[in-house]
Structure formats: C-alpha cells, structure tokens
Enzyme design. Structure first.
Site, PDB file in Angstrom:
ATOM      1  N   HIS A 268       0.883  -1.178   0.000  1.00  0.00           N
ATOM      2  CA  HIS A 268       0.000   0.000   0.000  1.00  0.00           C
ATOM      3  C   HIS A 268       0.920   1.227   0.000  1.00  0.00           C
ATOM      4  O   HIS A 268       1.746   1.383  -0.893  1.00  0.00           O
ATOM      5  CB  HIS A 268      -0.913  -0.109   1.229  1.00  0.00           C
ATOM      6  CG  HIS A 268      -2.050   0.863   1.291  1.00  0.00           C
ATOM      7  ND1 HIS A 268      -2.414   1.695   0.262  1.00  0.00           N
ATOM      8  CD2 HIS A 268      -2.933   1.127   2.299  1.00  0.00           C
ATOM      9  CE1 HIS A 268      -3.460   2.423   0.621  1.00  0.00           C
ATOM     10  NE2 HIS A 268      -3.791   2.107   1.867  1.00  0.00           N
ATOM     11  N   HIS A 307      -2.230  -2.166  -9.737  1.00  0.00           N
ATOM     12  CA  HIS A 307      -3.214  -1.585  -8.828  1.00  0.00           C
ATOM     13  C   HIS A 307      -4.456  -2.445  -8.839  1.00  0.00           C
ATOM     14  O   HIS A 307      -4.818  -2.983  -9.890  1.00  0.00           O
ATOM     15  CB  HIS A 307      -3.565  -0.151  -9.267  1.00  0.00           C
ATOM     16  CG  HIS A 307      -4.171   0.649  -8.175  1.00  0.00           C
ATOM     17  ND1 HIS A 307      -5.502   0.593  -7.880  1.00  0.00           N
ATOM     18  CD2 HIS A 307      -3.600   1.496  -7.278  1.00  0.00           C
ATOM     19  CE1 HIS A 307      -5.737   1.386  -6.857  1.00  0.00           C
ATOM     20  NE2 HIS A 307      -4.604   1.942  -6.459  1.00  0.00           N
ATOM     21  N   ASP A 363       2.777   5.615  -6.646  1.00  0.00           N
ATOM     22  CA  ASP A 363       4.017   5.499  -5.873  1.00  0.00           C
ATOM     23  C   ASP A 363       5.265   5.383  -6.746  1.00  0.00           C
ATOM     24  O   ASP A 363       6.375   5.454  -6.243  1.00  0.00           O
ATOM     25  CB  ASP A 363       3.940   4.274  -4.949  1.00  0.00           C
ATOM     26  CG  ASP A 363       2.961   4.515  -3.808  1.00  0.00           C
ATOM     27  OD1 ASP A 363       2.911   5.648  -3.325  1.00  0.00           O
ATOM     28  OD2 ASP A 363       2.262   3.572  -3.413  1.00  0.00           O
TER      29      ASP A 363
HETATM   30  N1  CMC Z   1       4.915  -6.739 -10.215  1.00  0.00           N
HETATM   31  C1  CMC Z   1       4.799  -7.932 -10.850  1.00  0.00           C
HETATM   32  N2  CMC Z   1       3.648  -8.588 -11.025  1.00  0.00           N
HETATM   33  C2  CMC Z   1       2.548  -8.022 -10.536  1.00  0.00           C
HETATM   34  C3  CMC Z   1       2.579  -6.786  -9.867  1.00  0.00           C
HETATM   35  C4  CMC Z   1       3.821  -6.139  -9.725  1.00  0.00           C
HETATM   36  N3  CMC Z   1       3.914  -4.962  -9.116  1.00  0.00           N
HETATM   37  N4  CMC Z   1       1.337  -6.455  -9.478  1.00  0.00           N
HETATM   38  C5  CMC Z   1       0.546  -7.462  -9.879  1.00  0.00           C
HETATM   39  N5  CMC Z   1       1.275  -8.391 -10.524  1.00  0.00           N
HETATM   40  C6  CMC Z   1       0.768  -9.610 -11.172  1.00  0.00           C
HETATM   41  C7  CMC Z   1       0.393 -10.664 -10.128  1.00  0.00           C
HETATM   42  O1  CMC Z   1       1.493 -11.477  -9.818  1.00  0.00           O
HETATM   43  C8  CMC Z   1      -0.714 -11.399 -10.830  1.00  0.00           C
HETATM   44  O2  CMC Z   1      -0.130 -12.241 -11.789  1.00  0.00           O
HETATM   45  P1  CMC Z   1      -0.768 -13.710 -12.096  1.00  0.00           P
HETATM   46  O3  CMC Z   1      -2.109 -13.413 -12.679  1.00  0.00           O
HETATM   47  O4  CMC Z   1       0.191 -14.345 -13.025  1.00  0.00           O
HETATM   48  O5  CMC Z   1      -0.853 -14.397 -10.756  1.00  0.00           O
HETATM   49  C9  CMC Z   1      -1.443 -10.311 -11.601  1.00  0.00           C
HETATM   50  O6  CMC Z   1      -0.448  -9.291 -11.841  1.00  0.00           O
HETATM   51  C10 CMC Z   1      -2.613  -9.698 -10.849  1.00  0.00           C
HETATM   52  O7  CMC Z   1      -2.133  -9.166  -9.626  1.00  0.00           O
HETATM   53  P2  CMC Z   1      -2.820  -9.304  -8.213  1.00  0.00           P
HETATM   54  O8  CMC Z   1      -1.777  -9.577  -7.181  1.00  0.00           O
HETATM   55  O9  CMC Z   1      -3.974 -10.248  -8.288  1.00  0.00           O
HETATM   56  O10 CMC Z   1      -3.372  -7.836  -8.021  1.00  0.00           O
HETATM   57  P3  CMC Z   1      -3.955  -7.189  -6.695  1.00  0.00           P
HETATM   58  O11 CMC Z   1      -5.062  -6.324  -7.124  1.00  0.00           O
HETATM   59  O12 CMC Z   1      -4.237  -8.242  -5.678  1.00  0.00           O
HETATM   60  O13 CMC Z   1      -2.721  -6.327  -6.150  1.00  0.00           O
HETATM   61  C11 CMC Z   1      -1.220  -4.547  -5.792  1.00  0.00           C
HETATM   62  C12 CMC Z   1      -2.599  -4.960  -6.351  1.00  0.00           C
HETATM   63  C13 CMC Z   1      -1.108  -3.024  -5.852  1.00  0.00           C
HETATM   64  C14 CMC Z   1      -1.106  -5.002  -4.338  1.00  0.00           C
HETATM   65  C15 CMC Z   1      -0.118  -5.209  -6.661  1.00  0.00           C
HETATM   66  O14 CMC Z   1      -0.225  -4.766  -7.990  1.00  0.00           O
HETATM   67  C16 CMC Z   1       1.269  -4.938  -6.104  1.00  0.00           C
HETATM   68  O15 CMC Z   1       1.718  -5.642  -5.209  1.00  0.00           O
HETATM   69  N6  CMC Z   1       1.986  -3.873  -6.637  1.00  0.00           N
HETATM   70  C17 CMC Z   1       3.284  -3.500  -6.104  1.00  0.00           C
HETATM   71  C18 CMC Z   1       3.115  -2.696  -4.830  1.00  0.00           C
HETATM   72  C19 CMC Z   1       2.632  -1.286  -5.118  1.00  0.00           C
HETATM   73  O16 CMC Z   1       3.128  -0.590  -5.984  1.00  0.00           O
HETATM   74  N7  CMC Z   1       1.637  -0.839  -4.312  1.00  0.00           N
HETATM   75  C20 CMC Z   1       1.105   0.502  -4.402  1.00  0.00           C
HETATM   76  C21 CMC Z   1      -0.306   0.508  -4.891  1.00  0.00           C
HETATM   77  S1  CMC Z   1      -0.867   2.145  -5.366  1.00  0.00           S
HETATM   78  C22 CMC Z   1      -0.869   3.102  -3.949  1.00  0.00           C
HETATM   79  C23 CMC Z   1      -1.571   2.521  -2.800  1.00  0.00           C
HETATM   80  O17 CMC Z   1      -2.694   2.024  -2.899  1.00  0.00           O
HETATM   81  O18 CMC Z   1      -1.003   2.581  -1.717  1.00  0.00           O
END
Ligand code: CMC
Length: 428
Positions: A268, A307, A363
C-alpha cells in the site's frame, strides 16, 4: 417479474429466488434465505481481499479503473491539481462542495488554531530510538494524541467530530516533522500558521535550529500537489481500516492510527519507499532487463506498478511525472528518474505487464520527487499519510452518519475440525 431483480436457482434444491437489485448491487444478506434445509445457516459470499464487495455507499471519490479516471466529489483530479490547493481540496473532500471565500477562511482558521506542539506528543516522540522508522513514530504519536482528547469518543456529536477533524489536520504534519527532527537530533520548529499547509510542513521539517528556512515556492506548490493527489482514493486498504475501526465507535485519533498502520505496508503506501529501494538495487539502466526477468519469474515484484482498481495508467502518476519537472528545475535532476523512465518504458512494452494491465501507480514517481526535495526514504509513507488524512476523516465522517452502517464484522467459511473431545496430555 420486476425488472430490477436477479433470479437465482439453487440446483441443490431446485428452488428459485428473486433478489432485488439496487445501484447495481444485491444485498449479501438477501442470499441468506438460500438454504438446503431449515437448519442450514444460509448462503454467503466468499470474497477474500474484497475483490467484488461494496462495503459502503459513498459520495466522496469516483474511480473508473479501466479508463484511468479519478474524481473527488465529481471534480477531475487533474483540474484540482492544476487549479486548486490542498486546503480547498480538503474542504471539498469533507463537505462535498468547493468552499466560497468565507467558508475557506473559516475552514483554514479552524485548522490553524490547532497548530501547537503538545508537550505530551514531544514526550512520546522523545521515547523513540533515533533510528526508529518515522511511520512507527507517526502511528504511535497519532494514537497517543487521542488520549489528550477523551471527548473525541463522542463520535455522534457533529461539533466534537469537527473539532477532531481540525485537530488531526493540524497536528498530523506537526507529528510527522517532529518525528523526523527527533531522528536527526534537531530541535523542533514551531508551526507557523501564516504559511500554507505545505509551506508550514516544509518549514517545520527543514528549517535550521533557529527556525530559518528559505521556502521555495516551486517546492511548496509541488508538495501541495502531492498532498492533493493523495487526498482520497475511495475504499483502499487504509481507508477501509479507518471505516472498520471507526465502525466500533473508536475515537478518530486511534482510528487514524490504525489507518496509518495499514498504509505502512509495502503493498500500500509503503510502496513509494520500496520503489526507491528497488531502483537502488537495480543500480543502473543496463541492469533493468535482468531485473524485469526476475519480476516475470515471480522472484520479485515491480514496486510502484499494478493496482487493484486501475487497469490503465494511474492518472495521479501522470500528474506526478509533470510535477517532477518543476521540482527538478529547482533541485537538479534525480539520477534515479532516468532509470525509472527506462524501467517504465521496458515494462510497458513487455507482454507480461501488458497482459496483466500493470501500469505505474502513484508510488512509482512520487518517491523520486520526495528524494529530490530532501526527504529521507523512510519518510515517504508519512508524506502519503499527510495527504490521505483528509480522505480517512471524510470517509469516517460519512460512515458515522450513515444509517446503513453497523460495526464491521465479516463472516468466515469454517474449514477447521468438527467438535471433538479434549485429549489429556498422556493420551496425545
Ligand atoms: N509486479 C509484478 N507482477 C505483478 C505486480 C507487480 N507490481 N502487481 C501485480 N502483478 C501480477 C500478479 O502477480 C498477478 O499475476 P498472475 O495473474 O500471473 O498471478 C497479476 O499481476 C494480478 O495481480 P494481483 O496480485 O492479483 O493484483 P492485486 O489487485 O491483488 O494487487 C497490488 C494490487 C497493488 C497489491 C499489486 O499490484 C502490487 O503488489 N503492486 C506493487 C506494490 C505497489 O506498488 N503498491 C502501491 C499501490 S498504489 C498506492 C496505494 O494504494 O497505496
């Protein structure tokens, strides 16, 4: 049959149910009537991470993640970032309309009259090790602040709520700056209520021991824009935490400390800090492809990408990229920026990211600006919290007045053992 209904057939029993639809949703509780027998508890939905569950009705922030749209109370984020200022946006976020001059003056005065550093907060911060993480200090000092205002527990009283909102808006930047100065062993700088919200914060952070600081208008404006961009983001993890804790009628200081705790996590608000660590680990542009391979192999995440809601470019990232140019014109270019731009270029052309609709989020670039402005990396998430405070408070204020809301208490699918008798130690 009424058009605004959903007809469900339970193939276990052959029974058919008609469920009302309102605002594109069905009420989960309406599913409870779906039973296989009289003693069946009834149907529930299973939704870990709340992927498809609306937990509230809100009138504050609209996001269309597929189109990359973000609006506060109907106003596009880009217009607010360009034409408004943070205190005005805060008023809008809380009250629902842009203020007229008298309303803005009253709002600003309400916050300004709370700008003093409490002795008790100084003592709380003094108890921390110098190398304590600033978010740990911020969260603890926020919660401690609540102990000074026990009347804030009267959350159903609008005047008490407003007093808490003014105070939290005023004190949050003070606690953040004092935490930073404690870690540096510097004396605290008294708030200056004559400065803008961002200007006062930058001065409390960076003034010399005698309180002198040459406030640069470009950096002050950039800080203000960054606060605007972070002000609210509907039901994200920290805001949902604010609502969940607030639903127990916990005071807003303690609820905000809980929200800030959620924000702290690297998935987050902690991502802005993690992006900088990641760029430093990568080290140079020529090592980006190697790092991207690791991401694709699932070894690491590309921090600042992806996201839950945006499946398009995060509109905040676009505005931040522009604000970066204005900051760098003052501070000189941050060498990490070129690496970030190249990383973005490579990722956006790569099938892995394209297929999953992974774009830079807020971010990805914010940390690079913060660093250029002189903030140490561990402070980044605190900066996010300062911008988001008004969103937490507005959502909490909305929750408290919402007659649909009850104490948050999800259900579970129990998969543990069926009832069994205790076995004495000698029989195990
Ligand atoms: N790097 C690599 N792969 C990713 C990433 C990433 N940053 N984000 C998602 N994926 C992949 C994930 O592995 C999955 O792949 P597969 O379908 O093969 O399993 C697919 O994309 C869908 O991702 P998800 O984990 O189901 O997505 P989510 O909605 O649960 O997670 C998130 C959203 C923001 C937690 C995630 O994208 C992430 O961890 N990003 C990196 C951390 C980050 O930048 N966070 C800040 C978010 S914006 C500001 C805020 O809200 O604080």
């Amino acid at each position: 049959m009424p058009a605004d209904t959903l007809t469900l057939t339970d193939n276990r029993t052959g029974k058919t149910y008609e469920i009302p639809i309102a605002d594109g949703t069905i009420r989960a509780i309406d599913l409870r009537q779906i039973k296989t027998s009289a003693d069946d508890f009834g149907m529930m939905t299973y939704d870990p991470g709340f992927l498809n569950t609306a937990s509230c009705k809100s009138r504050i922030t609209f996001i269309d993640g597929d189109k990359g749209i973000l609006e506060y109370r109907g106003y596009p984020i880009a217009q607010l970032a360009e034409q408004s200022n943070f205190l005005e946006v805060c008023y809008l976020t809380l009250r629902g309309e842009l203020p007229n001059p008298a309303q803005l003056a009253e709002w600003t005065a309400g916050i300004r009259k709370e700008t003093s550093v409490d002795e008790s907060s100084k003592n709380v911060l003094a108890g921390f090790q110098r190398d304590a993480h600033p978010m740990g200090m911020f969260i603890s000092s926020l919660a401690a602040l609540g102990t000074l205002y026990p009347e804030s527990k009267r959350v159903s009283d609008p005047a008490v709520r407003l007093a808490s909102i003014y105070r939290l808006m005023a004190k949050a930047p003070i606690l953040a700056a004092c935490g930073y100065r404690h870690s540096k062993g510097l004396p605290y700088v008294a708030p200056n209520p004559d400065l803008s919200y961002a200007g006062n914060f930058l001065t409390m952070m960076f003034a010399s021991a005698d309180g002198k600081y040459d406030l640069n208008p470009a950096l002050e404006r950039a800080m203000d824009i960054l606060f605007i961009l972070h002000a609210d983001h509907e039901q994200n993890c920290s805001t949902s935490t604010m609502r969940v804790v607030g639903s127990a009628q916990t005071d807003p200081y303690t609820s905000a400390a809980a929200a800030a705790s959620a924000l702290y996590g690297p998935l987050h608000g902690g991502a802005n800090e993690a992006v900088l660590s990641m760029l430093r680990v990568i080290g140079s542009k020529d090592r980006i492809p190697e790092y991207v391979q690791k991401v694709k192999a699932g070894e690491v995440k590309l921090m600042g990408f992806g996201h839950r809601v945006y499946k398009n470019y995060d509109p905040r990232a676009r505005i931040i990229k522009r604000a970066a140019d204005e900051v760098f014109a003052v501070t000189g270019k941050n060498p990490l920026l070129e690496m970030a731009i190249e990383l973005e270029r490579i990722a956006l052309e790569d099938e892995y990211f394209v297929k999953r609709k992974l774009y830079p989020n807020v971010d990805f670039y914010s940390g690079i600006i913060y660093e250029a402005m002189g903030f140490p990396t561990p402070m980044f998430t605190v900066l996010f919290a300062l911008g988001r405070m008004i969103g937490w408070l507005a959502q909490w204020d909305e929750l408290v007045q919402d007659s649909d809301q009850k104490i948050s208490r999800p259900r579970q699918v129990f998969l543990g053992p069926a009832r069994r008798d205790f076995a004495p130690m000698d029989q195990r």
